[in-house]
Design an enzyme around this catalytic site. Structure first.
Site, mmCIF file in Angstrom:
data_model
loop_
_atom_site.group_PDB
_atom_site.id
_atom_site.type_symbol
_atom_site.label_atom_id
_atom_site.label_comp_id
_atom_site.label_asym_id
_atom_site.label_seq_id
_atom_site.Cartn_x
_atom_site.Cartn_y
_atom_site.Cartn_z
ATOM 1 N N ARG A 114 45.845 41.701 43.922
ATOM 2 C CA ARG A 114 45.561 42.045 45.321
ATOM 3 C C ARG A 114 46.204 43.392 45.684
ATOM 4 O O ARG A 114 45.653 44.151 46.476
ATOM 5 C CB ARG A 114 45.979 40.941 46.289
ATOM 6 C CG ARG A 114 45.352 41.131 47.670
ATOM 7 C CD ARG A 114 45.616 39.967 48.617
ATOM 8 N NE ARG A 114 44.618 38.920 48.573
ATOM 9 C CZ ARG A 114 43.410 38.986 49.135
ATOM 10 N NH1 ARG A 114 43.040 40.065 49.798
ATOM 11 N NH2 ARG A 114 42.581 37.973 49.042
ATOM 12 N N GLU A 117 46.212 36.777 57.575
ATOM 13 C CA GLU A 117 47.023 37.830 56.980
ATOM 14 C C GLU A 117 46.843 39.233 57.567
ATOM 15 O O GLU A 117 47.815 39.978 57.683
ATOM 16 C CB GLU A 117 46.761 37.881 55.470
ATOM 17 C CG GLU A 117 47.288 36.657 54.769
ATOM 18 C CD GLU A 117 46.728 36.513 53.366
ATOM 19 O OE1 GLU A 117 47.481 36.706 52.414
ATOM 20 O OE2 GLU A 117 45.514 36.221 53.236
HETATM 21 N N1 LUZ Z 1 46.421 33.273 46.949
HETATM 22 C C1 LUZ Z 1 45.698 33.351 45.821
HETATM 23 C C2 LUZ Z 1 46.291 34.188 47.923
HETATM 24 O O1 LUZ Z 1 45.864 32.511 44.957
HETATM 25 N N2 LUZ Z 1 44.796 34.322 45.693
HETATM 26 C C3 LUZ Z 1 44.592 35.270 46.630
HETATM 27 O O2 LUZ Z 1 43.742 36.140 46.469
HETATM 28 C C4 LUZ Z 1 45.383 35.209 47.789
HETATM 29 N N3 LUZ Z 1 45.266 36.148 48.731
HETATM 30 C C5 LUZ Z 1 46.032 36.084 49.800
HETATM 31 C C6 LUZ Z 1 46.933 35.063 49.929
HETATM 32 N N4 LUZ Z 1 47.067 34.120 49.012
HETATM 33 MO MO1 MOS Z 2 48.938 32.916 51.014
HETATM 34 S S1 MOS Z 2 50.119 34.541 50.920
HETATM 35 O O1 MOS Z 2 49.593 31.463 50.701
HETATM 36 O O2 MOS Z 2 47.665 33.098 51.991
#
Ligand code: LUZ
Ligand code: MOS
Length: 751
Positions: free
Chosen positions: A304, A706
């Protein structure tokens, strides 16, 4: 619609894990963690702990019937240390006793001998020593090497950002007990019940259908419970299944802060090249992710970061590499934004540094490079429904950016020891799990014979209001009274193989699954109504608890219709499955279409700095945010405000510190400062961008969890600008968080 849980939350009747009435015979577990950050275990003496009255058993790795492996993505993490320890606080044993007090006392009597190895704490040093958790990855587009030559300005620098403690109000916990015939139930503080189920099954060596994980709600999570509720849950399940007794574990705040991972700190080198009209032609960066002792979610977080290194800008030539470095700290993990904030900090730092060297406001560079419709992201996706330009234009129209800058300039002219600073913070955040295979969900809907409705999905309520949104969807869909709808606990026996509630997509994925199930039930009910009225189902509409035929109300109520369907032996249960369409990603080429859509927004942040003391006040945060067509503006507002504040905290005050032995120095609320009401901006105003939301967003209401976090990054740059106004000889550096202490040093830095 009001949040149906608002009253029960504020009167204290909502049940959290710790409110579950305990069964008689319940035992309590306390985890004994490594006192050393790195070393070989040469002795473990449990005798004195064992002899403590009230202690039932002490579990170590040798008590595990299945695999001593809790790695979520890769198998590099044990439940209990075997012969080496890799971070301070790493679980070595679990003491189970009549009371938590006794278990804690006994844990204090465990005698561990460790031959110390040198702890590695710095990711750059880890890289030099070849300590990587996973292979490094690079995203590139165009050709930076030739592009540098075409640039009028090339600027280089370094940017560092720190860790962040989740500080969910409810610490990690679990309550587990044996059920019928070798099965086990676990109440866990997890965002990912299916992950807890899978890992418990592996550790206990029983099939997944014998492990039932149930989550009523969490007292906050922020990503900290996506992966790291698992070890607590699995330990409770292990003890419960071996002792045949209920076992409860609740981490103390100190243990939680010391044992669990944080947001990943990153240390990055960057290079940015601009034309003389401030277009960014090229950007490159090498980023060192402090991935710490085990991979946990680091590979996904690294990904990410790579997706978000150009934030809301189009840059034709890019090359960014992330190294995930193995150090001797607790395994860092998911945290709101999931690597994106760390990536965006670097590009914003590069722009700020270029602006300082060219002696222009950073805003001019930012504005000159906003993404436009049909631009290409460096990962191969074509940008569609791009709203960053609109957000900025609305922001300027609503809040008059030029006037704010002018006021600040005048204020700074007039004042000697007070300065103000300004920054603009655009955000572009991709919605979908970056791992395509995680983007699916299911909803199980029962309509009971009395017309009430029970809904189970994979979504975990953690204070973000997903239950309210799901209830709202159901109320709208069936057109019934809100009192008829109940959102059930999240339970692996009712809804299986779920992704964690994460990536801002809990409402999108589970809500769309609910729509699919609900629409099928409605079609069926319309069929029954058609039979009752002797007309075609196409003439029927369900509205306000009544059956309408050709827009005219009939005598048939919702309750009668449901009752009639039941008597006619029509199924009142449906299961909906939703998988996000279109998305894919090719990891060999590092190209694809990973996100179903993007969320945009732009913020202006202003700060007032006291240049004698180095303390500051965030004055204004003004935002235009692209909510799409918000399903619930009150809930979305809560997410936006909370996100902004958490982002400001990360950038300005929350400082996680370890000493050179890897001991955490900030393991309590007296040493770790989070924003409180006094550090909230004096003015936080926002406007919703007027848009049609995109199709995959739940009823066109865009994901909200987020994206707002990243507006907080603007606080760092606003503070920098205030410092520069007071101390023009200071060459800006990028070492977040910019705490008052660091601000003061920079105000008087005369290099
Ligand atoms: N968790 C995950 C996340 O496993 N994959 C993601 O792309 C993600 N993105 C944001 C927050 N949690
Ligand atoms: Mo996530 S950082 O548990 O969306």
């Amino acid at each position: 619609m009001k949040n149906p849980e608002a009253i029960s939350h504020s009167t204290g009747s909502s049940q959290y894990l710790d409110d579950i009435p305990v069964l008689k015979n319940t035992l309590y577990g306390v985890i004994f963690g490594s006192p050393s950050a790195h070393g070989k275990i040469s002795g473990l003496d449990l005798a004195a702990a064992h002899a403590t009255p009230g202690v039932h058993r002490i579990f170590t790795h040798s008590d595990i019937p299945g695999q001593n492996d809790i790695g979520g993505i890769i198998s590099d993490e044990t439940l209990f240390a075997v012969d080496e320890v890799h971070y301070r606080g790493q679980p070595v044993a679990l003491v189970v006793a009549d009371s938590e007090h006794t278990a804690r006392k006994a844990a204090g009597l465990i005698n561990i001998k460790i031959s110390e190895l040198e702890p590695l704490l710095d990711p750059r040093l880890a890289m030099e020593k070849g300590q990587l958790l996973i292979p490094s990855r690079t995203f590139r587009m165009g050709d930076v090497r030739t592009a540098w030559q075409a640039c009028d300005h090339v600027i280089e620098g370094r940017a560092d950002c720190g860790a962040q403690e989740h500080l969910y109000l409810e610490t990690q916990g679990a309550y587990s007990y044996p059920t019928d015939n070798g099965s086990i139930r676990i109440h866990s503080s997890t965002q990912g019940p299916a992950l807890v189920q899978r890992i418990a099954s592996k550790v206990l060596s029983i099939p997944m259908n014998r492990v039932e994980v149930d989550v009523a709600r969490l007292g906050g999570a922020f990503g900290g419970k996506e992966d790291q509720a698992t070890f607590v849950a699995v330990m409770a399940a292990l003890a419960a299944s071996i002792l045949h007794r209920p076992v409860k574990i609740t981490l103390s705040r100190g243990d939680d802060m010391r044992m669990t991972g944080k947001r990943h700190p990153y240390s990055s080198d960057f290079r940015i090249g601009l034309t003389k009209d401030y277009r960014i032609l090229a950007f490159s960066s090498v980023m060192y992710q402090n991935g710490v002792a085990a991979a946990d979610l680091s590979p996904a977080i690294m990904e990410r970061t790579l997706f978000h290194t150009t934030n809301a800008y189009f840059i034709p030539n890019t090359e960014v590499t992330v190294h995930s470095c193995r150090t001797n700290l607790p395994p860092n993990t998911a945290f709101r934004g999931f690597g994106a904030p760390q990536g965006m900090f670097v590009i914003e730092a590069a722009i700020a540094k270029a602006a300082a060297e060219l002696n222009i406001p950073a805003r001019l560079i930012q504005q000159a490079n906003f993404l436009k419709e049909n631009d290409l992201f460096q990962y191969g996706q074509i940008a569609l429904n791009v709203n960053i330009g609109k957000c900025f234009a609305d922001l300027d129209r609503e809040f008059r950016i030029g006037e704010i800058e002018k006021e600040i300039a005048e204020f700074n002219e007039r004042n000697t020891f007070f300065r103000k600073g300004f920054s603009l913070m655009p955000v572009c955040f991709g919605i979908s799990f970056t791992n395509t295979s995680m983007n699916h969900a299911r909803a199980l809907v029962h309509i009971y014979q009395d017309g009430s409705i029970g809904i189970s999905t994979g979504a975990v309520e953690m204070g973000q209001g997903v239950n309210a949104k799901l209830a709202q969807v159901a109320v709208g869909l069936f057109s019934v009274d809100p009192g008829r709808v109940k959102i059930e606990t999240t339970n692996t026996s009712r809804v299986a193989n779920t992704s964690p509630t994460a990536a801002s997509s809990g409402a999108d994925l589970n809500g769309n699954a609910l729509l699919i199930a609900g629409n099928r039930l409605i079609e069926r009910l319309k069929g029954v109504a058609g039979q009752m009225l002797g007309c075609s189902p196409g003439e029927i509409v369900l509205r306000d608890e009544k059956v309408f035929r050709n827009e005219a109300p009939t005598e048939i109520t919702w309750e009668q219709l449901v009752r009639e369907a039941f008597l006619r032996r029509v199924s009142l249960t449906e299961n909906g499955h939703y998988a996000t369409p279109v998305i894919y990603f090719d990891k060999l080429k590092e190209k694809g279409h990973p996100f179903s859509y993007h969320v945009y927004g732009t913020a202006v942040i202003t700060v007032l700095l006291d240049c004698l003391r180095g303390i500051y006040k965030i004055e204004k945060v003004l935002i235009v945010h692209d909510f799409g067509n918000s399903l619930n503006p009150d809930i979305d507002r809560g997410q936006l405000e909370g996100g902004v504040l958490q982002g400001i905290g990360w950038m300005t005050m929350e400082e996680v510190l370890f000493n050179s032995d890897g001991r955490m120095l900030t393991d309590s609320l007296s040493t770790y400062k989070v924003p409180d009401i006094y550090s909230a901006p004096e003015i936080l105003e926002y406007r919703a961008l007027e848009t049609e939301g995109p199709g995959p967003a739940l009823l066109k209401s865009k994901a909200i969890g987020e994206p707002p976090f990243m507006y907080g990054i603007g606080a760092f740059f606003a503070l920098q600008n205030a410092i520069m106004s007071f101390n023009p000889s200071w060459k800006p550096d990028f070492d977040a968080p910019l705490t008052p202490e660091k601000v003061l040093m920079r105000l008087y830095d005369k290099k």
